[in-house]
Design a protein around this motif. Structure first.
Motif, PDB file in Angstrom:
ATOM      1  N   MET A   1       0.731  -1.135  -0.070  1.00 56.37           N
ATOM      2  CA  MET A   1      -0.079   0.059   0.097  1.00 56.37           C
ATOM      3  C   MET A   1       0.876   1.129   0.004  1.00 56.37           C
ATOM      4  O   MET A   1       1.931   1.376   0.871  1.00 56.37           O
ATOM      5  N   ASN A   2       0.622   2.178  -0.671  1.00 57.93           N
ATOM      6  CA  ASN A   2       1.299   3.444  -0.830  1.00 57.93           C
ATOM      7  C   ASN A   2       1.136   3.966   0.544  1.00 57.93           C
ATOM      8  O   ASN A   2       0.108   4.153   1.292  1.00 57.93           O
ATOM      9  N   PRO A   3       2.443   4.374   1.038  1.00 58.38           N
ATOM     10  CA  PRO A   3       2.602   5.011   2.494  1.00 58.38           C
ATOM     11  C   PRO A   3       1.768   6.312   2.849  1.00 58.38           C
ATOM     12  O   PRO A   3       1.237   6.542   3.730  1.00 58.38           O
ATOM     13  N   LEU A   4       1.465   7.085   1.637  1.00 61.76           N
ATOM     14  CA  LEU A   4       0.932   8.273   1.503  1.00 61.76           C
ATOM     15  C   LEU A   4      -0.560   7.988   1.928  1.00 61.76           C
ATOM     16  O   LEU A   4      -1.278   9.064   2.369  1.00 61.76           O
ATOM     17  N   PHE A   5      -1.083   6.937   1.919  1.00 57.23           N
ATOM     18  CA  PHE A   5      -2.656   6.458   2.140  1.00 57.23           C
ATOM     19  C   PHE A   5      -2.878   5.352   2.991  1.00 57.23           C
ATOM     20  O   PHE A   5      -4.061   4.961   3.330  1.00 57.23           O
ATOM     21  N   ASP A   6      -1.645   4.701   3.654  1.00 54.03           N
ATOM     22  CA  ASP A   6      -1.953   3.774   4.456  1.00 54.03           C
ATOM     23  C   ASP A   6      -2.082   4.299   5.845  1.00 54.03           C
ATOM     24  O   ASP A   6      -1.537   5.183   6.378  1.00 54.03           O
ATOM     25  N   SER A  32      -8.053   0.608   4.364  1.00 56.08           N
ATOM     26  CA  SER A  32      -6.753   1.262   4.164  1.00 56.08           C
ATOM     27  C   SER A  32      -5.937   1.084   5.568  1.00 56.08           C
ATOM     28  O   SER A  32      -4.864   1.545   5.807  1.00 56.08           O
ATOM     29  N   SER A 233      -5.364  10.861   5.506  1.00 53.79           N
ATOM     30  CA  SER A 233      -4.015  10.289   5.588  1.00 53.79           C
ATOM     31  C   SER A 233      -2.917  11.326   5.523  1.00 53.79           C
ATOM     32  O   SER A 233      -3.262  12.427   5.423  1.00 53.79           O
ATOM     33  N   GLU A 234      -1.773  10.879   5.409  1.00 52.23           N
ATOM     34  CA  GLU A 234      -0.775  11.844   5.413  1.00 52.23           C
ATOM     35  C   GLU A 234      -0.567  12.549   4.150  1.00 52.23           C
ATOM     36  O   GLU A 234      -0.053  13.547   4.039  1.00 52.23           O
ATOM     37  N   SER A 235      -1.097  12.074   3.058  1.00 53.21           N
ATOM     38  CA  SER A 235      -0.961  12.813   1.888  1.00 53.21           C
ATOM     39  C   SER A 235      -1.974  13.998   1.844  1.00 53.21           C
ATOM     40  O   SER A 235      -1.594  14.995   0.975  1.00 53.21           O
TER      41      SER A 235
END
Length: 265
Positions: A1-6, A32, A233-235
């Motif tokens: 999973m993309n860490p920006l959306f994990d 997620s 998320s972090e994004s």
């Protein structure tokens, strides 16, 4: 999973999760990686949904919450803290509506809608933000509506409440941004829900609505999944105080400036 959306290891609290879009938001966050605190006026109504979330490999706790009752909000916040400790994400989804011509709206209609959609949103955010501020991190997603920016006949108190949510979001973003807490407003357009299902039984109205939406269809619940994860998320770390319309473009105005050409037969 993309860490920006994990969201693995994070805890999300979703109000009004017994049905409809509240469940859509909760499912998306669970997929997620988030664990869930689910609230409704009657926690028994969450039983089947909590089982669904745990079957996805997530932890889920169900709590009673009446957003029109200050004591209920404070009790829920304390129980949520006790159950999971830190709360990373709040989706302020609980809401209601009464559809009436403005001349028929009663004092009690107004109080029901504003107390639920606006006052409830603020005091739930306040209760949960205290812990977020102490930790220096949080994501608050207030659920608004296309009526946050547009006026529709028959929805006077509802539009007032959702417009208030938009303004409230901007104020809280300024208040709490320095503490690492972002506050944004996710504003759906026309989606078929339990509250408005009767409208979608009128095919003439559905055709009228669809004609005004640039992408030529009402919203589907899965149209909201990506955006709630994004804002949680972090994004989205540098986005706060914003109202994000997920409305198929109906907020562009959708009034024809020219007569459309007739299709060749």
């Amino acid at each position: 999973m993309n860490p920006l959306f994990d969201l693995t290891g994070q805890v999300a609290l979703v109000t009004g999760a017994s049905r409809g879009l509240g469940q859509t938001f909760a499912r998306a966050l669970a997929r997620s990686g988030a664990d869930l605190i689910l609230t409704a006026r009657r926690r028994e109504s969450l039983a089947d949904f909590a089982v669904e979330i745990t079957a996805m490999g997530r932890r889920a706790v169900s709590l009673d919450l009446d957003v029109r009752d200050e004591a209920s909000i404070q009790r829920m916040a304390a129980e949520a803290q006790q159950a999971f400790g830190n709360i990373d994400i709040l989706v302020n989804n609980a809401g209601c509506n009464v559809r009436k011509p403005a001349l028929d709206v009663t004092w009690d209609d107004w109080n029901l809608i504003l107390d639920t959609n606006l006052r409830g949103t603020f005091f739930v955010a306040q209760a949960i933000a205290r812990g977020m501020i102490d930790r220096g991190y949080g994501r608050i997603i207030n659920i608004g509506s296309v009526t946050s920016v547009f006026g529709y006949a028959g929805l006077a108190p509802y539009g007032a409440s959702r417009g208030g949510v938009r303004q409230l979001t901007m104020s809280l973003a300024d208040d709490w941004g320095r503490h690492g807490v972002t506050v944004n407003c996710l504003a759906p357009g026309w989606f078929k829900t339990a509250q408005n299902q009767v409208l979608y039984e009128n095919q003439e109205w559905v055709e009228y609505l669809t004609d005004r939406i640039p992408v030529k269809r009402p919203g589907r619940p899965d149209d909201l999944e990506g955006v709630v994860v994004f804002l949680a998320s972090e994004s989205s770390r540098y986005i706060t105080g914003q109202t994000l319309l997920i409305d198929g473009g109906i907020s562009v105005g959708a009034t024809r400036a020219t007569v459309p050409p007739k299709e060749a037969k």
